[in-house]
Design an enzyme around this catalytic site. Structure first.
Site, mmCIF file in Angstrom:
data_model
loop_
_atom_site.group_PDB
_atom_site.id
_atom_site.type_symbol
_atom_site.label_atom_id
_atom_site.label_comp_id
_atom_site.label_asym_id
_atom_site.label_seq_id
_atom_site.Cartn_x
_atom_site.Cartn_y
_atom_site.Cartn_z
ATOM 1 N N ASP A 29 0.849 -1.202 0.000
ATOM 2 C CA ASP A 29 0.000 0.000 0.000
ATOM 3 C C ASP A 29 0.882 1.249 0.000
ATOM 4 O O ASP A 29 0.545 2.267 -0.596
ATOM 5 C CB ASP A 29 -0.906 -0.020 1.248
ATOM 6 C CG ASP A 29 -2.239 0.670 1.020
ATOM 7 O OD1 ASP A 29 -2.357 1.403 0.031
ATOM 8 O OD2 ASP A 29 -3.154 0.481 1.844
ATOM 9 N N HIS A 72 -7.834 -1.094 8.951
ATOM 10 C CA HIS A 72 -6.902 -0.619 7.909
ATOM 11 C C HIS A 72 -7.272 0.834 7.618
ATOM 12 O O HIS A 72 -8.111 1.122 6.760
ATOM 13 C CB HIS A 72 -7.080 -1.511 6.668
ATOM 14 C CG HIS A 72 -6.256 -1.117 5.487
ATOM 15 N ND1 HIS A 72 -5.170 -1.861 5.048
ATOM 16 C CD2 HIS A 72 -6.348 -0.082 4.617
ATOM 17 C CE1 HIS A 72 -4.648 -1.303 3.980
ATOM 18 N NE2 HIS A 72 -5.343 -0.216 3.694
ATOM 19 N N HIS A 122 -6.533 4.741 6.664
ATOM 20 C CA HIS A 122 -5.666 5.764 6.062
ATOM 21 C C HIS A 122 -5.838 7.052 6.867
ATOM 22 O O HIS A 122 -6.866 7.247 7.530
ATOM 23 C CB HIS A 122 -6.022 5.947 4.587
ATOM 24 C CG HIS A 122 -5.528 4.801 3.723
ATOM 25 N ND1 HIS A 122 -4.402 4.906 2.940
ATOM 26 C CD2 HIS A 122 -5.979 3.544 3.570
ATOM 27 C CE1 HIS A 122 -4.199 3.743 2.310
ATOM 28 N NE2 HIS A 122 -5.146 2.892 2.678
ATOM 29 N N CYS A 140 -3.836 5.498 -2.463
ATOM 30 C CA CYS A 140 -4.504 4.510 -3.311
ATOM 31 C C CYS A 140 -4.659 5.123 -4.695
ATOM 32 O O CYS A 140 -5.177 6.235 -4.827
ATOM 33 C CB CYS A 140 -5.861 4.142 -2.738
ATOM 34 S SG CYS A 140 -6.752 3.004 -3.820
ATOM 35 N N ASN A 167 -1.473 4.986 4.735
ATOM 36 C CA ASN A 167 -1.982 4.331 5.937
ATOM 37 C C ASN A 167 -1.442 5.096 7.130
ATOM 38 O O ASN A 167 -0.415 5.769 7.047
ATOM 39 C CB ASN A 167 -1.433 2.908 6.060
ATOM 40 C CG ASN A 167 -1.919 1.981 4.975
ATOM 41 O OD1 ASN A 167 -1.210 1.722 4.014
ATOM 42 N ND2 ASN A 167 -3.119 1.488 5.125
HETATM 43 P P1 HMG Z 1 -9.171 -5.885 -16.243
HETATM 44 O O1 HMG Z 1 -8.505 -5.005 -17.264
HETATM 45 O O2 HMG Z 1 -10.638 -5.792 -16.079
HETATM 46 O O3 HMG Z 1 -8.726 -7.410 -16.398
HETATM 47 O O4 HMG Z 1 -8.481 -5.592 -14.851
HETATM 48 P P2 HMG Z 1 -8.889 -8.468 -17.520
HETATM 49 O O5 HMG Z 1 -9.168 -9.756 -16.832
HETATM 50 O O6 HMG Z 1 -9.817 -7.990 -18.611
HETATM 51 O O7 HMG Z 1 -7.401 -8.551 -18.118
HETATM 52 C C1 HMG Z 1 -6.809 -7.465 -18.834
HETATM 53 C C2 HMG Z 1 -5.311 -7.717 -18.941
HETATM 54 O O8 HMG Z 1 -4.727 -7.717 -17.624
HETATM 55 C C3 HMG Z 1 -4.952 -9.073 -19.568
HETATM 56 O O9 HMG Z 1 -3.716 -8.889 -20.251
HETATM 57 C C4 HMG Z 1 -4.709 -9.933 -18.350
HETATM 58 O O10 HMG Z 1 -3.835 -11.018 -18.618
HETATM 59 C C5 HMG Z 1 -4.045 -8.950 -17.403
HETATM 60 P P3 HMG Z 1 -3.668 -8.733 -21.862
HETATM 61 O O11 HMG Z 1 -4.268 -9.983 -22.384
HETATM 62 O O12 HMG Z 1 -4.487 -7.503 -22.155
HETATM 63 O O13 HMG Z 1 -2.211 -8.545 -22.115
HETATM 64 N N1 HMG Z 1 -4.224 -9.349 -15.988
HETATM 65 C C6 HMG Z 1 -3.217 -9.497 -15.116
HETATM 66 N N2 HMG Z 1 -1.893 -9.302 -15.222
HETATM 67 C C7 HMG Z 1 -1.149 -9.542 -14.116
HETATM 68 N N3 HMG Z 1 -1.682 -9.931 -12.933
HETATM 69 C C8 HMG Z 1 -3.000 -10.109 -12.789
HETATM 70 C C9 HMG Z 1 -3.823 -9.888 -13.911
HETATM 71 N N4 HMG Z 1 -5.154 -9.986 -14.108
HETATM 72 C C10 HMG Z 1 -5.380 -9.660 -15.384
HETATM 73 N N5 HMG Z 1 -3.496 -10.480 -11.612
HETATM 74 C C11 HMG Z 1 -7.754 -6.234 -12.674
HETATM 75 C C12 HMG Z 1 -8.891 -6.253 -13.687
HETATM 76 C C13 HMG Z 1 -8.326 -6.681 -11.344
HETATM 77 C C14 HMG Z 1 -6.671 -7.175 -13.135
HETATM 78 C C15 HMG Z 1 -7.202 -4.791 -12.599
HETATM 79 O O14 HMG Z 1 -8.265 -3.912 -12.404
HETATM 80 C C16 HMG Z 1 -6.193 -4.618 -11.517
HETATM 81 O O15 HMG Z 1 -5.115 -5.191 -11.556
HETATM 82 N N6 HMG Z 1 -6.515 -3.771 -10.500
HETATM 83 C C17 HMG Z 1 -5.641 -3.592 -9.389
HETATM 84 C C18 HMG Z 1 -6.028 -2.384 -8.662
HETATM 85 C C19 HMG Z 1 -5.138 -2.226 -7.448
HETATM 86 O O16 HMG Z 1 -4.142 -2.901 -7.281
HETATM 87 N N7 HMG Z 1 -5.537 -1.286 -6.573
HETATM 88 C C20 HMG Z 1 -4.807 -1.034 -5.392
HETATM 89 C C21 HMG Z 1 -4.910 -2.120 -4.384
HETATM 90 S S1 HMG Z 1 -6.420 -2.096 -3.459
HETATM 91 C C22 HMG Z 1 -6.144 -0.941 -2.225
HETATM 92 O O17 HMG Z 1 -5.156 -0.263 -2.227
HETATM 93 C C23 HMG Z 1 -7.129 -0.868 -1.097
HETATM 94 C C24 HMG Z 1 -6.631 -1.550 0.190
HETATM 95 O O18 HMG Z 1 -5.392 -0.997 0.597
HETATM 96 C C25 HMG Z 1 -7.668 -1.357 1.291
HETATM 97 C C26 HMG Z 1 -8.114 0.105 1.486
HETATM 98 O O19 HMG Z 1 -7.268 0.965 1.773
HETATM 99 O O20 HMG Z 1 -9.305 0.344 1.336
HETATM 100 C C27 HMG Z 1 -6.425 -3.048 -0.026
HETATM 101 MG MG MG Z 2 -5.173 0.817 1.741
#
Ligand code: HMG
Ligand code: MG
Length: 307
Positions: free
Chosen positions: A16, A208, A210, A241, A250
């Protein structure tokens, strides 16, 4: 008033804390040194990486290299985010000890963060749960926007409870409640927790929070009073984020530890060592140390060195 005797700190800075860092990609060896130092200071649960799409979060693109580069130790659980089966498979190959799926209590945040509805995200987690069970990997679940959403404002505590309940029912051993944009205040936090504990026992919940509005420590104290004993935090207050504009990091781990030490609550973490790591990573990233405790201890060290 009953406070827990012991709290498990879950360190967020490598994930994060760094996922949203602007500018050039952070070198892998800075991340691995950060994770090693955090383990050395006594933190036993560290979210080390994120197996998400590198197109969505470029700073986490070297997750496999990070996992390969860190010193593994039996007393440290190295965890990673996995939004889908692809992420889980990559995390498994990299040797993580725990994975985490992440959902939101707000539809708009879910779409911005993981490109799908809440219902679709939960459906996508079932195969992850099944694969994790097969490989004996524990799964943590996050609920974001539990105390407010950047797009929708206030969030109904019942909605938080529904999502938390489903994550718990599908097998997440722990549910981490994210105040993603730090808009919560203590009574709001207590009300949200009261709704969630109707569905999930407090022993399985983590806070969790922030610190965008400077409320995180007050909110933590409020939920400690209600029995929460797992706290997510990030050294030097690193982070934000990418899909929550204006969200700051955080709550700083040093600040939480100073509070817990003052309350006589055990953590097993050494404050001086942790604060030195907070100073170190802030210098590496060329940004001010976001921990008040870290700043105070740094100034004390400097004063002593100046004689
Ligand atoms: P999408 O574009 O809808 O996914 O993204 P898709 O299934 O259509 O795939 C598109 C492309 O992404 C494909 O590649 C997949 O292979 C690839 P292409 O064929 O176009 O070359 N792909 C991946 N590559 C690597 N690793 C993977 C993966 N999955 C698909 N796992 C997806 C959907 C969920 C993947 C995308 O939206 C994403 O990665 N989002 C991440 C967002 C993120 O990390 N946000 C921050 C973390 S959450 C947070 O911070 C909150 C938290 O701290 C709590 C709080 O504070 O509230 C936890
Ligand atoms: Mg967070």
């Amino acid at each position: 008033m009953t406070l827990p005797r012991e709290v498990r700190l879950v360190e967020m800075s490598p994930r994060d804390g760094l996922q949203n860092e602007a500018g050039p990609l952070i070198a892998t060896d800075i991340k691995t040194e950060l994770i090693n130092r955090l383990g050395d200071s006594g933190l036993g649960h560290i979210e080390a990486a994120s197996f998400v799409s590198p197109r969505w979060v470029p700073q986490m693109g070297d997750a496999a290299e990070v996992m390969a580069g860190i010193r593994r130790r039996p007393d440290v659980r190295h965890a990673a985010l996995t939004p889908n089966l692809k992420g889980f498979e990559n995390a498994l190959a990299a040797g993580v000890n725990e994975v985490a799926v992440f959902a939101a209590a707000s539809e708009s945040f879910s779409r911005h963060n993981i490109n799908c509805s809440i219902a679709d995200s939960l459906a996508r987690f079932y195969p992850v749960m099944e694969a994790a069970r097969e490989h004996d990997i524990p799964v943590r679940g996050y609920v974001s926007t539990v105390l407010g959403c950047p797009y929708e404002g206030d969030i109904d505590p019942q909605q938080v409870a529904r999502v938390a309940g489903e994550l718990a029912d599908m097998g997440c051993h722990e549910i981490s409640l994210g105040d993603t944009i730090g808009t919560g205040t203590p009574l709001k936090a207590k009300r949200m927790l009261a709704a969630v504990t109707q569905k999930v026992r407090v022993e399985r919940l983590a806070a969790h929070f922030h610190d965008t509005y400077g409320q995180a420590l007050a909110n933590l104290f409020a939920v400690l009073e209600e029995g929460v004993s797992v706290i997510d935090a990030s050294v030097a207050g690193l982070g934000g984020c990418p899909y929550a504009q204006g969200a700051s990091g955080n709550v700083a781990t040093e600040d939480v530890l100073y509070l817990l030490d003052g309350l006589g609550i055990r953590t097993g973490v050494n404050l001086d060592s942790l604060a030195a790591t907070g100073d170190w990573i802030s210098r590496q990233l060329e940004r001010p140390n976001g921990s008040k405790t870290g700043q105070a201890l740094g100034a004390t060290r400097q004063g002593a060195a100046d004689g």
